[in-house]
Enzyme design. Sequence first.
Site, PDB file in Angstrom:
ATOM      1  CB  SER A  23      -3.818  43.295  29.598  1.00  0.00           C
ATOM      2  OG  SER A  23      -3.287  43.853  30.795  1.00  0.00           O
ATOM      3  CB  SER A 146      -6.283  39.076  48.301  1.00  0.00           C
ATOM      4  OG  SER A 146      -5.547  39.679  49.331  1.00  0.00           O
ATOM      5  CE1 TYR A 160      -0.450  44.764  45.158  1.00  0.00           C
ATOM      6  CE2 TYR A 160       0.452  43.272  46.810  1.00  0.00           C
ATOM      7  CZ  TYR A 160      -0.227  43.468  45.617  1.00  0.00           C
ATOM      8  OH  TYR A 160      -0.681  42.389  44.893  1.00  0.00           O
ATOM      9  CE  LYS A 164      -3.920  43.112  45.665  1.00  0.00           C
ATOM     10  NZ  LYS A 164      -4.926  42.740  44.633  1.00  0.00           N
TER      11      LYS A 164
END
Length: 295
Positions: A23, A146, A160, A164
């Site tokens: 999106s 990533s 975060y 990753k």
Amino acid sequence: MPTHTPALVDSAEPLTWLVTGASSGIGHALAEHALTHGHRVVLAARSTRAMDALAARFPGSARVVVLDVTSSAQRSAAVQHTLSQFGPIDVLVNNAAVDFIGAIEEQREPDYRAQFEVNLFGAVDMIRLVLPGMRARRAGTLVNISSMDGIASLPANGFYSASKFALEGVTEALQQELAPLGIRAFSVQPGSVRTGIEARTHASGNAIADYAATSGRFREQVAAVTPEMFPGDPARVAAAIHDEIVAPTGRRWLVLGSDALRRIGAKVAALQQDLDAAVLTASRTDFPDAGTAVL
């Protein structure tokens, strides 16, 4: 004037793509680039407005599906919709991601768990859904988006980065598991790209004064950031990823952006420094009569 944008068909055979997080940002730019080059794309995300507008330009080759990657039912539905509309999936792009900032001690448990649910487990479950078909055909490409933070962590972005880092580990294992089957997996490490992520990144938990010079400073920087501070162009990032998919060079890590190159380069240099030092100490921790390691 026609509303449909003619596709610039590549010489390569068109592929069927399923792109999560399509999106906005890199996912949206990559879906648009693939469609422009004649591929068939299912765009998947929680919000469909921007995807509907893009799909309307490519009515024959684009489809839209609502997908929250943390929902088992929606994951299965997205894959089945792709199969029913366009047939076997050639390319899966795991781009959906969320980010909360704050020191490890500061962040709220629901927020740091959400980062793993979306960034890691959602991607893993999408992979597990498409792999049976790819194994049956002995063909396919898995692309895990990533981050430079997936190689080099920062204060206030630890969870975060951890999600990753984990995605990087999964991808590296997949490369070895799938190569003999004719299936490719690689990860992409973009730097700071102008995707509007600054408006979607939120602080988690209450700030702790002791972290003012580290995570606190990062919080302040994020609050003041403007799009012009991001060097990465999502259209150019999309083109680079597309090119690696349709004309692979065999790269396992696709580092994109001058800031990603700088930060990951610094991490590799620091690791090499410690690895060089380990030459003097590492073997001392083995049993004296140890043989060759199994791995």
